[in-house]
Scaffold this active site. Structure first.
Site, PDB file in Angstrom:
ATOM      1  CG  HIS A   1      -1.849   1.134   1.259  1.00  0.00           C
ATOM      2  ND1 HIS A   1      -2.971   1.192   0.446  1.00  0.00           N
ATOM      3  CD2 HIS A   1      -1.836   2.300   1.961  1.00  0.00           C
ATOM      4  CE1 HIS A   1      -3.600   2.330   0.653  1.00  0.00           C
ATOM      5  NE2 HIS A   1      -2.940   3.018   1.568  1.00  0.00           N
TER       6      HIS A   1
ATOM      7  CG  ASP B   1      -6.941  -7.991   8.490  1.00  0.00           C
ATOM      8  OD1 ASP B   1      -7.290  -7.162   7.624  1.00  0.00           O
ATOM      9  OD2 ASP B   1      -6.634  -7.663   9.650  1.00  0.00           O
TER      10      ASP B   1
HETATM   11  C1  GRF Z   1       0.740   0.640  -6.172  1.00  0.00           C
HETATM   12  O1  GRF Z   1       0.916   1.982  -5.839  1.00  0.00           O
HETATM   13  C2  GRF Z   1       0.382  -0.186  -4.952  1.00  0.00           C
HETATM   14  O2  GRF Z   1       0.960   0.283  -3.782  1.00  0.00           O
HETATM   15  C3  GRF Z   1      -1.113  -0.014  -4.884  1.00  0.00           C
HETATM   16  O3  GRF Z   1      -1.539   0.009  -6.226  1.00  0.00           O
HETATM   17  C4  GRF Z   1      -0.472   0.435  -7.070  1.00  0.00           C
HETATM   18  C5  GRF Z   1      -0.258  -0.654  -8.063  1.00  0.00           C
HETATM   19  O4  GRF Z   1       0.710  -0.333  -9.011  1.00  0.00           O
HETATM   20  N1  GRF Z   1      -1.698  -1.060  -4.099  1.00  0.00           N
HETATM   21  P1  GRF Z   1       1.267  -1.468  -9.963  1.00  0.00           P
HETATM   22  O5  GRF Z   1       0.044  -2.101 -10.646  1.00  0.00           O
HETATM   23  O6  GRF Z   1       2.006  -2.460  -9.130  1.00  0.00           O
HETATM   24  O7  GRF Z   1       2.145  -0.771 -10.951  1.00  0.00           O
END
Ligand code: GRF
Length: 199
Positions: free
Chosen positions: A108, A140
C-alpha cells in the site's frame, strides 16, 4: 515456494517480484500464475512477456465469495502457497483469507495506518504530512489493515504533487515488496498478534 500474484492494472510491483524471482534474487521460489480481475490489464502482457502463465477472472455479477472461489481454485491447482496482491483493487472474502492463512500479502502506498484505501498519495498531500511512504502487510478481511511486515518512509517535498509523490513512492515499493517476499519465502519472521518480528 510457489507464488501467485493478483493484479488489476499496470503490474509494476508484479513485474518487480517476477524479475527478482527469475534473476535468483528471491531464491527457491517460482511465480506460478498472475491473475487479473480486469480484462486487458496492462500487467498481463508484462507477465506473459516474462513467460508467466496468466488468467483473467472477472467477477461478472457473481458474489465476492463465488468470484474468490474460482480464484482460490486456480491458485490451489498450481500449489500456490504465497499470494501477493499487487494493485489488486478488491477486498478478499473470509474464505480467501482462510484458504491461505498468513500467506497473503499486499503493498500500500502510504505509511499505514494513515491513508488507507484509494488515492493514498493524494490523501497524504492533501493532509499536508511531511513524511509518507509504503507498507507491505499481511492481508485480513479489513481494508489495508493486517499486520505490518515492512515499511519505508519517504520525505514529502514542498512542491510535491500526488503524481510526483506517487512516482517516488513507487520506486521504493518495488524494492520493499521484493524484500518482503524474500523474507516470507525464507521464513525469517514470527507473527505475534499484530507484530511481525524479523528474525
Ligand atoms: C501501487 O501503488 C500499490 O501500492 C497499490 O496500487 C499500485 C499498483 O501499481 N496497491 P502497480 O500495478 O504495481 O504498478
Amino acid at each position: 515456494m510457489k507464488i501467485g500474484i493478483l493484479i488489476s492494472g499496470r503490474g509494476s510491483n508484479m513485474s518487480a517480484i517476477v524479475e527478482a524471482v527469475q534473476s535468483g534474487l528471491i531464491v527457491a521460489s517460482e511465480v506460478a500464475i498472475v491473475i487479473s480481475d480486469k480484462t486487458g490489464a496492462e500487467g498481463l502482457l508484462k507477465a506473459k512477456e516474462r513467460g508467466i502463465e496468466t488468467l483473467t477472472i472477472i467477477k461478472k455479477g457473481r458474489t465476492r465469495e463465488e468470484h474468490d472461489a474460482e480464484i482460490i481454485s486456480e491458485l490451489k491447482k498450481r500449489n500456490v502457497e504465497l499470494v501477493c496482491l499487487a494493485g489488486y483493487m478488491r477486498l478478499l472474502s473470509k474464505d480467501f483469507i482462510h484458504a491461505f492463512p498468513n500467506k497473503i500479502i499486499n503493498i500500500h502506498p502510504s505509511l499505514l495506518p494513515s491513508f488507507k484505501g484509494l488515492d493514498a498519495q493524494r490523501q497524504a498531500i492533501d493532509y499536508g504530512v511531511k513524511v509518507s511512504g509504503c507498507t507491505v502487510h499481511f492481508v485480513d478481511e479489513a481494508l489495508d489493515h493486517g499486520a505490518i511486515i515492512l515499511q519505508k518512509a519517504i520525505d514529502i517535498k514542498d512542491d510535491d504533487t500526488a503524481e510526483s509523490l506517487s512516482a517516488r513512492i513507487l520506486e521504493h515499493e518495488h524494492a520493499l515488496y521484493v524484500k518482503a517476499v524474500h523474507l516470507i519465502v525464507e521464513g525469517n519472521y514470527a507473527i505475534r498478534g499484530r507484530r511481525v518480528k524479523l528474525l
